[in-house]
Design an enzyme around this catalytic site. Structure first.
Site, PDB file in Angstrom:
ATOM      1  N   HIS A  45      32.917  31.242  -4.454  1.00  0.00           N
ATOM      2  CA  HIS A  45      32.350  30.080  -3.761  1.00  0.00           C
ATOM      3  C   HIS A  45      31.785  29.061  -4.749  1.00  0.00           C
ATOM      4  O   HIS A  45      30.582  28.843  -4.817  1.00  0.00           O
ATOM      5  CB  HIS A  45      31.266  30.534  -2.783  1.00  0.00           C
ATOM      6  CG  HIS A  45      31.812  31.304  -1.630  1.00  0.00           C
ATOM      7  ND1 HIS A  45      31.115  32.313  -1.002  1.00  0.00           N
ATOM      8  CD2 HIS A  45      33.001  31.212  -0.984  1.00  0.00           C
ATOM      9  CE1 HIS A  45      31.860  32.805  -0.023  1.00  0.00           C
ATOM     10  NE2 HIS A  45      33.007  32.167   0.007  1.00  0.00           N
ATOM     11  N   CYS A 100      35.883  42.148  -5.351  1.00  0.00           N
ATOM     12  CA  CYS A 100      34.984  42.777  -6.316  1.00  0.00           C
ATOM     13  C   CYS A 100      34.864  44.276  -6.002  1.00  0.00           C
ATOM     14  O   CYS A 100      34.649  44.655  -4.841  1.00  0.00           O
ATOM     15  CB  CYS A 100      33.606  42.135  -6.263  1.00  0.00           C
ATOM     16  SG  CYS A 100      32.453  42.960  -7.383  1.00  0.00           S
ATOM     17  N   HIS A 128      30.056  34.635   7.104  1.00  0.00           N
ATOM     18  CA  HIS A 128      30.372  34.757   5.673  1.00  0.00           C
ATOM     19  C   HIS A 128      31.599  35.657   5.521  1.00  0.00           C
ATOM     20  O   HIS A 128      31.727  36.673   6.196  1.00  0.00           O
ATOM     21  CB  HIS A 128      29.176  35.334   4.916  1.00  0.00           C
ATOM     22  CG  HIS A 128      29.316  35.248   3.424  1.00  0.00           C
ATOM     23  ND1 HIS A 128      30.110  36.128   2.715  1.00  0.00           N
ATOM     24  CD2 HIS A 128      28.797  34.399   2.519  1.00  0.00           C
ATOM     25  CE1 HIS A 128      30.051  35.807   1.433  1.00  0.00           C
ATOM     26  NE2 HIS A 128      29.262  34.760   1.283  1.00  0.00           N
ATOM     27  N   GLU A 130      32.537  37.770   3.342  1.00  0.00           N
ATOM     28  CA  GLU A 130      32.347  39.173   2.957  1.00  0.00           C
ATOM     29  C   GLU A 130      32.027  40.039   4.174  1.00  0.00           C
ATOM     30  O   GLU A 130      32.595  41.130   4.327  1.00  0.00           O
ATOM     31  CB  GLU A 130      31.228  39.307   1.916  1.00  0.00           C
ATOM     32  CG  GLU A 130      31.089  40.749   1.455  1.00  0.00           C
ATOM     33  CD  GLU A 130      29.931  40.955   0.484  1.00  0.00           C
ATOM     34  OE1 GLU A 130      29.685  40.083  -0.370  1.00  0.00           O
ATOM     35  OE2 GLU A 130      29.275  42.004   0.594  1.00  0.00           O
ATOM     36  N   CYS A 198      24.207  43.698  -4.876  1.00  0.00           N
ATOM     37  CA  CYS A 198      24.736  44.120  -6.184  1.00  0.00           C
ATOM     38  C   CYS A 198      23.764  43.821  -7.317  1.00  0.00           C
ATOM     39  O   CYS A 198      22.812  43.059  -7.163  1.00  0.00           O
ATOM     40  CB  CYS A 198      26.088  43.453  -6.429  1.00  0.00           C
ATOM     41  SG  CYS A 198      25.911  41.717  -6.854  1.00  0.00           S
ATOM     42  N   SER A 226      27.716  29.151  -1.441  1.00  0.00           N
ATOM     43  CA  SER A 226      27.527  30.359  -2.251  1.00  0.00           C
ATOM     44  C   SER A 226      26.231  31.036  -1.842  1.00  0.00           C
ATOM     45  O   SER A 226      25.130  30.574  -2.168  1.00  0.00           O
ATOM     46  CB  SER A 226      27.491  29.975  -3.735  1.00  0.00           C
ATOM     47  OG  SER A 226      27.005  31.064  -4.493  1.00  0.00           O
ATOM     48  N   SER A 227      26.343  32.146  -1.133  1.00  0.00           N
ATOM     49  CA  SER A 227      25.162  32.824  -0.599  1.00  0.00           C
ATOM     50  C   SER A 227      24.166  33.165  -1.707  1.00  0.00           C
ATOM     51  O   SER A 227      22.975  32.868  -1.617  1.00  0.00           O
ATOM     52  CB  SER A 227      25.600  34.100   0.127  1.00  0.00           C
ATOM     53  OG  SER A 227      24.495  34.892   0.455  1.00  0.00           O
ATOM     54  N   SER A 271      28.705  32.722  -9.273  1.00  0.00           N
ATOM     55  CA  SER A 271      30.044  32.119  -9.275  1.00  0.00           C
ATOM     56  C   SER A 271      30.111  30.840 -10.107  1.00  0.00           C
ATOM     57  O   SER A 271      31.060  30.064  -9.986  1.00  0.00           O
ATOM     58  CB  SER A 271      30.465  31.828  -7.828  1.00  0.00           C
ATOM     59  OG  SER A 271      29.420  31.166  -7.126  1.00  0.00           O
TER      60      SER A 271
HETATM   61  O1  0CN Z   1      29.187  32.468  -4.766  1.00  0.00           O
HETATM   62  P1  0CN Z   1      30.036  33.653  -4.577  1.00  0.00           P
HETATM   63  O2  0CN Z   1      31.515  33.441  -4.694  1.00  0.00           O
HETATM   64  O3  0CN Z   1      29.810  34.383  -3.196  1.00  0.00           O
HETATM   65  P2  0CN Z   1      28.568  34.540  -2.200  1.00  0.00           P
HETATM   66  O4  0CN Z   1      27.310  34.495  -2.972  1.00  0.00           O
HETATM   67  O5  0CN Z   1      28.676  33.435  -1.186  1.00  0.00           O
HETATM   68  O6  0CN Z   1      28.769  35.872  -1.536  1.00  0.00           O
HETATM   69  O7  0CN Z   1      29.584  34.704  -5.686  1.00  0.00           O
HETATM   70  C1  0CN Z   1      30.324  35.868  -5.938  1.00  0.00           C
HETATM   71  C2  0CN Z   1      29.981  36.917  -5.011  1.00  0.00           C
HETATM   72  C3  0CN Z   1      30.720  37.811  -4.428  1.00  0.00           C
HETATM   73  C4  0CN Z   1      31.390  38.730  -3.765  1.00  0.00           C
HETATM   74 FE1  SF4 Z   2      30.680  41.534  -7.263  1.00  0.00          FE
HETATM   75 FE2  SF4 Z   2      28.071  41.084  -7.069  1.00  0.00          FE
HETATM   76 FE3  SF4 Z   2      29.583  39.411  -8.381  1.00  0.00          FE
HETATM   77 FE4  SF4 Z   2      29.800  39.552  -5.738  1.00  0.00          FE
HETATM   78  S1  SF4 Z   2      28.019  38.849  -6.883  1.00  0.00           S
HETATM   79  S2  SF4 Z   2      31.470  39.432  -7.191  1.00  0.00           S
HETATM   80  S3  SF4 Z   2      29.450  41.770  -5.423  1.00  0.00           S
HETATM   81  S4  SF4 Z   2      29.212  41.571  -8.941  1.00  0.00           S
END
Ligand code: 0CN
Ligand code: SF4
Length: 315
Positions: A45, A100, A128, A130, A198, A226-227, A271
Protein backbone atom coordinates in the site's frame (compact mmCIF):
# COMPACT_ATOMS: atom_id res chain seq x y z
CA UNK A 1 19.56 32.44 20.95
CA UNK A 2 16.70 30.31 19.57
CA UNK A 3 16.74 26.62 20.53
CA UNK A 4 18.32 24.58 17.73
CA UNK A 5 15.88 22.84 15.45
CA UNK A 6 16.29 19.12 15.18
CA UNK A 7 14.88 15.95 13.69
CA UNK A 8 14.41 12.70 15.62
CA UNK A 9 14.57 9.85 13.13
CA UNK A 10 12.85 6.67 14.27
CA UNK A 11 14.62 3.33 13.84
CA UNK A 12 13.31 0.89 12.78
CA UNK A 13 11.18 2.54 10.11
CA UNK A 14 10.30 1.80 6.47
CA UNK A 15 10.52 -1.49 4.60
CA UNK A 16 9.86 -4.72 6.47
CA UNK A 17 10.95 -8.14 5.26
CA UNK A 18 7.57 -8.92 3.70
CA UNK A 19 7.41 -5.69 1.69
CA UNK A 20 11.01 -6.04 0.53
CA UNK A 21 10.21 -9.52 -0.74
CA UNK A 22 6.93 -8.50 -2.40
CA UNK A 23 8.43 -5.54 -4.27
CA UNK A 24 11.42 -7.62 -5.36
CA UNK A 25 9.02 -10.33 -6.54
CA UNK A 26 7.43 -7.95 -9.05
CA UNK A 27 10.83 -6.60 -10.14
CA UNK A 28 12.22 -10.11 -10.68
CA UNK A 29 9.08 -11.23 -12.49
CA UNK A 30 9.47 -8.27 -14.86
CA UNK A 31 13.16 -9.11 -15.40
CA UNK A 32 12.42 -12.77 -16.04
CA UNK A 33 9.23 -12.60 -18.10
CA UNK A 34 9.19 -9.03 -19.46
CA UNK A 35 6.24 -6.64 -19.31
CA UNK A 36 3.42 -6.81 -18.72
CA UNK A 37 3.32 -8.58 -15.38
CA UNK A 38 -0.12 -8.34 -13.82
CA UNK A 39 -0.48 -7.70 -10.10
CA UNK A 40 -3.73 -8.26 -8.24
CA UNK A 41 -4.30 -5.17 -6.03
CA UNK A 42 -1.49 -2.88 -4.93
CA UNK A 43 1.56 -5.07 -4.28
CA UNK A 44 2.02 -3.02 -1.08
CA UNK A 45 0.00 0.00 0.00
CA UNK A 46 2.34 2.70 -1.24
CA UNK A 47 1.67 5.20 -4.01
CA UNK A 48 5.33 5.62 -4.99
CA UNK A 49 6.01 1.87 -5.15
CA UNK A 50 2.93 1.27 -7.30
CA UNK A 51 3.75 4.18 -9.65
CA UNK A 52 7.38 3.11 -10.03
CA UNK A 53 6.48 -0.50 -10.82
CA UNK A 54 3.77 0.69 -13.22
CA UNK A 55 6.45 2.65 -15.11
CA UNK A 56 8.48 -0.56 -15.36
CA UNK A 57 5.59 -2.51 -16.89
CA UNK A 58 3.57 -3.88 -13.99
CA UNK A 59 -0.18 -3.73 -14.57
CA UNK A 60 -2.19 -3.43 -11.37
CA UNK A 61 -5.71 -4.88 -11.53
CA UNK A 62 -8.54 -5.10 -9.03
CA UNK A 63 -9.40 -8.74 -9.71
CA UNK A 64 -8.00 -11.71 -11.61
CA UNK A 65 -10.84 -11.54 -14.15
CA UNK A 66 -9.09 -8.48 -15.59
CA UNK A 67 -5.99 -10.56 -16.38
CA UNK A 68 -5.81 -12.17 -19.86
CA UNK A 69 -6.12 -15.98 -19.86
CA UNK A 70 -2.78 -17.70 -19.32
CA UNK A 71 -0.90 -14.53 -18.23
CA UNK A 72 1.27 -14.09 -15.12
CA UNK A 73 -0.32 -12.56 -12.04
CA UNK A 74 1.36 -11.69 -8.75
CA UNK A 75 -0.69 -11.74 -5.54
CA UNK A 76 0.04 -8.86 -3.17
CA UNK A 77 1.80 -8.97 0.23
CA UNK A 78 -1.58 -8.77 2.01
CA UNK A 79 -2.66 -12.26 0.92
CA UNK A 80 -5.66 -13.70 -0.90
CA UNK A 81 -8.53 -16.01 -0.06
CA UNK A 82 -8.71 -19.56 -1.47
CA UNK A 83 -11.47 -18.31 -3.77
CA UNK A 84 -8.97 -16.01 -5.51
CA UNK A 85 -6.60 -18.96 -6.04
CA UNK A 86 -9.53 -20.96 -7.51
CA UNK A 87 -10.62 -18.27 -9.96
CA UNK A 88 -7.01 -17.72 -11.06
CA UNK A 89 -6.64 -21.46 -11.72
CA UNK A 90 -9.90 -21.51 -13.73
CA UNK A 91 -8.46 -18.82 -16.01
CA UNK A 92 -5.17 -20.77 -16.31
CA UNK A 93 -3.22 -17.84 -14.87
CA UNK A 94 0.38 -18.39 -13.83
CA UNK A 95 0.37 -17.17 -10.26
CA UNK A 96 3.26 -15.90 -8.17
CA UNK A 97 2.23 -15.49 -4.57
CA UNK A 98 3.94 -12.55 -2.80
CA UNK A 99 1.82 -12.95 0.34
CA UNK A 100 3.98 -12.15 3.36
CA UNK A 101 4.85 -15.37 5.23
CA UNK A 102 3.59 -13.67 8.41
CA UNK A 103 0.17 -13.20 6.80
CA UNK A 104 0.23 -16.83 5.62
CA UNK A 105 0.89 -17.81 9.25
CA UNK A 106 -2.40 -16.15 10.27
CA UNK A 107 -4.19 -17.99 7.43
CA UNK A 108 -2.84 -21.28 8.79
CA UNK A 109 -4.07 -20.43 12.29
CA UNK A 110 -7.51 -19.59 10.88
CA UNK A 111 -7.68 -22.91 9.01
CA UNK A 112 -6.59 -24.88 12.05
CA UNK A 113 -9.09 -23.29 14.46
CA UNK A 114 -11.87 -23.63 11.88
CA UNK A 115 -11.02 -27.31 11.47
CA UNK A 116 -11.27 -27.70 15.25
CA UNK A 117 -14.67 -25.98 15.01
CA UNK A 118 -13.83 -22.83 17.00
CA UNK A 119 -15.63 -19.53 16.52
CA UNK A 120 -12.88 -17.18 15.36
CA UNK A 121 -13.01 -13.47 16.15
CA UNK A 122 -10.79 -11.74 13.62
CA UNK A 123 -9.78 -8.28 14.81
CA UNK A 124 -9.13 -6.05 11.81
CA UNK A 125 -10.30 -3.26 9.58
CA UNK A 126 -13.45 -3.81 7.55
CA UNK A 127 -12.68 -3.82 3.83
CA UNK A 128 -8.89 -4.22 4.25
CA UNK A 129 -7.50 -6.75 1.75
CA UNK A 130 -5.67 -8.73 4.40
CA UNK A 131 -8.77 -9.49 6.48
CA UNK A 132 -10.72 -10.32 3.32
CA UNK A 133 -8.09 -12.91 2.49
CA UNK A 134 -7.87 -14.33 6.02
CA UNK A 135 -11.66 -14.43 6.52
CA UNK A 136 -11.95 -16.22 3.18
CA UNK A 137 -10.09 -19.22 4.64
CA UNK A 138 -13.07 -20.08 6.84
CA UNK A 139 -15.99 -17.70 6.26
CA UNK A 140 -18.37 -19.94 8.26
CA UNK A 141 -16.21 -19.70 11.37
CA UNK A 142 -14.83 -16.16 11.24
CA UNK A 143 -16.44 -12.89 12.25
CA UNK A 144 -14.68 -9.56 11.86
CA UNK A 145 -14.42 -7.18 14.81
CA UNK A 146 -13.27 -3.70 13.87
CA UNK A 147 -12.18 -2.25 17.24
CA UNK A 148 -13.34 -2.38 20.89
CA UNK A 149 -16.79 -0.90 20.27
CA UNK A 150 -17.68 -3.70 17.86
CA UNK A 151 -17.35 -6.34 20.60
CA UNK A 152 -20.95 -5.81 21.77
CA UNK A 153 -22.21 -7.32 18.51
CA UNK A 154 -20.17 -10.53 18.74
CA UNK A 155 -22.24 -13.71 19.12
CA UNK A 156 -20.71 -17.18 19.39
CA UNK A 157 -22.08 -20.71 19.44
CA UNK A 158 -20.04 -21.92 22.42
CA UNK A 159 -18.22 -19.41 24.69
CA UNK A 160 -15.74 -22.15 25.62
CA UNK A 161 -14.59 -22.52 22.03
CA UNK A 162 -13.65 -19.01 20.93
CA UNK A 163 -10.29 -17.71 19.73
CA UNK A 164 -9.17 -14.28 18.57
CA UNK A 165 -6.82 -13.67 15.64
CA UNK A 166 -5.87 -10.36 14.04
CA UNK A 167 -4.72 -8.43 11.03
CA UNK A 168 -0.92 -8.02 11.09
CA UNK A 169 -0.85 -4.21 10.87
CA UNK A 170 -3.05 -2.97 13.72
CA UNK A 171 -2.37 -0.71 16.68
CA UNK A 172 -1.04 -2.98 19.43
CA UNK A 173 -2.69 -0.89 22.17
CA UNK A 174 -6.10 -0.69 20.52
CA UNK A 175 -6.01 -4.41 19.77
CA UNK A 176 -5.29 -5.16 23.43
CA UNK A 177 -8.34 -3.03 24.38
CA UNK A 178 -10.46 -5.05 21.96
CA UNK A 179 -9.13 -8.30 23.42
CA UNK A 180 -9.84 -7.03 26.93
CA UNK A 181 -13.46 -6.32 26.00
CA UNK A 182 -13.74 -9.73 24.33
CA UNK A 183 -12.35 -11.44 27.43
CA UNK A 184 -14.86 -9.65 29.66
CA UNK A 185 -17.57 -11.10 27.47
CA UNK A 186 -15.95 -14.52 26.93
CA UNK A 187 -13.65 -15.30 29.91
CA UNK A 188 -12.46 -18.54 28.26
CA UNK A 189 -11.34 -16.73 25.12
CA UNK A 190 -8.25 -18.35 23.57
CA UNK A 191 -5.24 -16.34 22.43
CA UNK A 192 -3.54 -16.92 19.07
CA UNK A 193 -0.61 -19.37 19.30
CA UNK A 194 1.77 -16.46 18.53
CA UNK A 195 1.49 -12.70 17.91
CA UNK A 196 -0.47 -11.94 14.75
CA UNK A 197 0.49 -8.26 14.77
CA UNK A 198 3.85 -8.66 13.08
CA UNK A 199 7.29 -7.71 14.37
CA UNK A 200 7.58 -4.79 11.92
CA UNK A 201 4.26 -3.23 12.93
CA UNK A 202 5.16 -3.59 16.60
CA UNK A 203 8.72 -2.28 16.26
CA UNK A 204 7.66 0.83 14.32
CA UNK A 205 5.05 1.65 16.98
CA UNK A 206 7.57 1.18 19.82
CA UNK A 207 10.04 3.55 18.10
CA UNK A 208 7.35 6.22 17.66
CA UNK A 209 6.32 5.86 21.30
CA UNK A 210 9.92 6.44 22.36
CA UNK A 211 10.27 9.71 20.46
CA UNK A 212 6.73 11.13 20.49
CA UNK A 213 6.90 12.80 23.94
CA UNK A 214 9.86 14.91 22.73
CA UNK A 215 8.20 15.99 19.48
CA UNK A 216 6.25 19.11 18.57
CA UNK A 217 5.37 17.40 15.31
CA UNK A 218 5.70 13.83 14.02
CA UNK A 219 5.75 13.33 10.25
CA UNK A 220 4.92 9.82 9.11
CA UNK A 221 5.77 8.98 5.50
CA UNK A 222 3.21 6.56 4.08
CA UNK A 223 0.04 6.26 2.02
CA UNK A 224 -3.49 6.85 3.26
CA UNK A 225 -4.51 3.23 2.56
CA UNK A 226 -1.54 1.80 4.47
CA UNK A 227 -2.95 0.53 7.76
CA UNK A 228 0.39 0.32 9.57
CA UNK A 229 1.39 3.83 8.44
CA UNK A 230 -1.90 5.39 9.55
CA UNK A 231 -1.49 3.67 12.94
CA UNK A 232 1.87 5.43 13.43
CA UNK A 233 0.14 8.83 13.29
CA UNK A 234 -2.35 7.66 15.93
CA UNK A 235 0.41 6.23 18.12
CA UNK A 236 2.35 9.52 17.90
CA UNK A 237 -0.68 11.55 18.96
CA UNK A 238 -1.61 9.16 21.77
CA UNK A 239 1.92 9.25 23.17
CA UNK A 240 2.60 12.93 23.49
CA UNK A 241 3.34 14.37 20.05
CA UNK A 242 1.67 17.78 19.77
CA UNK A 243 0.78 17.16 16.12
CA UNK A 244 1.24 14.41 13.55
CA UNK A 245 0.63 14.10 9.82
CA UNK A 246 0.86 11.39 7.16
CA UNK A 247 2.45 12.34 3.82
CA UNK A 248 3.30 10.37 0.69
CA UNK A 249 5.95 12.89 -0.39
CA UNK A 250 7.95 15.77 1.11
CA UNK A 251 6.08 18.16 -1.19
CA UNK A 252 2.86 17.46 0.75
CA UNK A 253 4.31 19.00 3.90
CA UNK A 254 2.49 22.25 4.69
CA UNK A 255 5.18 24.64 5.88
CA UNK A 256 2.70 26.10 8.38
CA UNK A 257 3.11 22.80 10.29
CA UNK A 258 6.68 23.89 11.10
CA UNK A 259 5.68 27.23 12.66
CA UNK A 260 7.03 27.41 16.21
CA UNK A 261 8.31 23.83 16.00
CA UNK A 262 11.70 22.90 17.45
CA UNK A 263 11.66 19.08 17.32
CA UNK A 264 10.23 17.08 14.42
CA UNK A 265 9.92 13.31 14.70
CA UNK A 266 10.19 11.40 11.45
CA UNK A 267 9.26 7.82 10.62
CA UNK A 268 7.77 5.76 7.80
CA UNK A 269 5.44 2.81 7.37
CA UNK A 270 6.50 -0.71 6.46
CA UNK A 271 5.67 -0.16 2.77
CA UNK A 272 7.68 3.05 2.35
CA UNK A 273 10.96 3.26 0.39
CA UNK A 274 13.74 5.11 2.24
CA UNK A 275 14.19 7.57 -0.65
CA UNK A 276 10.91 9.22 0.40
CA UNK A 277 12.19 9.72 3.95
CA UNK A 278 15.38 11.24 2.48
CA UNK A 279 13.19 13.72 0.63
CA UNK A 280 11.61 14.82 3.91
CA UNK A 281 15.01 15.10 5.63
CA UNK A 282 16.23 17.32 2.78
CA UNK A 283 13.16 19.54 2.96
CA UNK A 284 13.46 19.89 6.73
CA UNK A 285 17.16 20.79 6.36
CA UNK A 286 16.19 23.58 3.95
CA UNK A 287 14.08 24.99 6.77
CA UNK A 288 16.77 24.92 9.43
CA UNK A 289 16.31 21.40 10.81
CA UNK A 290 19.91 20.34 10.26
CA UNK A 291 20.53 18.31 13.37
CA UNK A 292 19.33 14.71 12.88
CA UNK A 293 19.34 12.30 15.83
CA UNK A 294 18.37 8.65 15.33
CA UNK A 295 16.17 7.10 18.02
CA UNK A 296 16.78 3.34 17.91
CA UNK A 297 14.56 0.93 19.82
CA UNK A 298 15.27 -2.34 17.95
CA UNK A 299 17.51 -3.89 15.31
CA UNK A 300 15.83 -5.84 12.52
CA UNK A 301 17.59 -8.58 10.61
CA UNK A 302 14.75 -10.76 9.29
CA UNK A 303 14.62 -11.50 5.57
CA UNK A 304 12.38 -13.83 3.56
CA UNK A 305 13.31 -15.94 0.55
CA UNK A 306 11.60 -15.03 -2.73
CA UNK A 307 8.59 -17.05 -3.89
CA UNK A 308 9.61 -20.45 -5.26
CA UNK A 309 8.86 -19.48 -8.88
CA UNK A 310 11.58 -16.82 -8.75
CA UNK A 311 14.31 -18.59 -6.83
CA UNK A 312 17.38 -19.59 -8.85
CA UNK A 313 17.19 -23.24 -10.01
CA UNK A 314 19.16 -25.66 -7.84
CA UNK A 315 21.64 -28.06 -9.46
O1 0CN B 1 1.22 -0.55 3.86
P1 0CN B 1 1.17 -2.01 3.66
O2 0CN B 1 1.29 -2.49 2.24
O3 0CN B 1 -0.12 -2.70 4.24
P2 0CN B 1 -1.11 -2.37 5.46
O4 0CN B 1 -0.37 -1.67 6.53
O5 0CN B 1 -2.24 -1.55 4.89
O6 0CN B 1 -1.62 -3.71 5.91
O7 0CN B 1 2.38 -2.61 4.50
C1 0CN B 1 2.77 -3.95 4.36
C2 0CN B 1 1.96 -4.82 5.18
C3 0CN B 1 1.49 -6.01 4.95
C4 0CN B 1 0.95 -7.20 4.80
FE1 SF4 C 1 4.72 -8.98 6.58
FE2 SF4 C 1 4.44 -7.41 8.70
FE3 SF4 C 1 5.58 -6.49 6.54
FE4 SF4 C 1 2.98 -6.99 6.51
S1 SF4 C 1 4.01 -5.43 7.73
S2 SF4 C 1 4.43 -7.49 4.92
S3 SF4 C 1 2.90 -8.82 7.85
S4 SF4 C 1 6.37 -8.16 7.84
Amino acid sequence: MAESKRVLLASPRGYCAGVDRAVETVERALDKHGAPVYVRKEIVHNRHVVDTLTDRGAVFVGETDEVPEGAIVVFSAHGVSPEVHRTAAQRSLKTIDATCPLVTKVHQEAKRFARDDYDIVLIGHEGHEEVEGTAGEAPEHIQLVDGPDAVDQVQVRDPERVVWLSQTTLSVDETMQTVHRLREKFPLLNDPPSDDICYATQNRQVAVKAMAPRCDLVIVVGSQNSSNSVRLVEVALQNGAKASHLVDYAREIDLAWLDGVTTVGLTSGASVPEVLVRGVIDLLAEHGFNDVETVTTAEETLTFALPRELRPARN
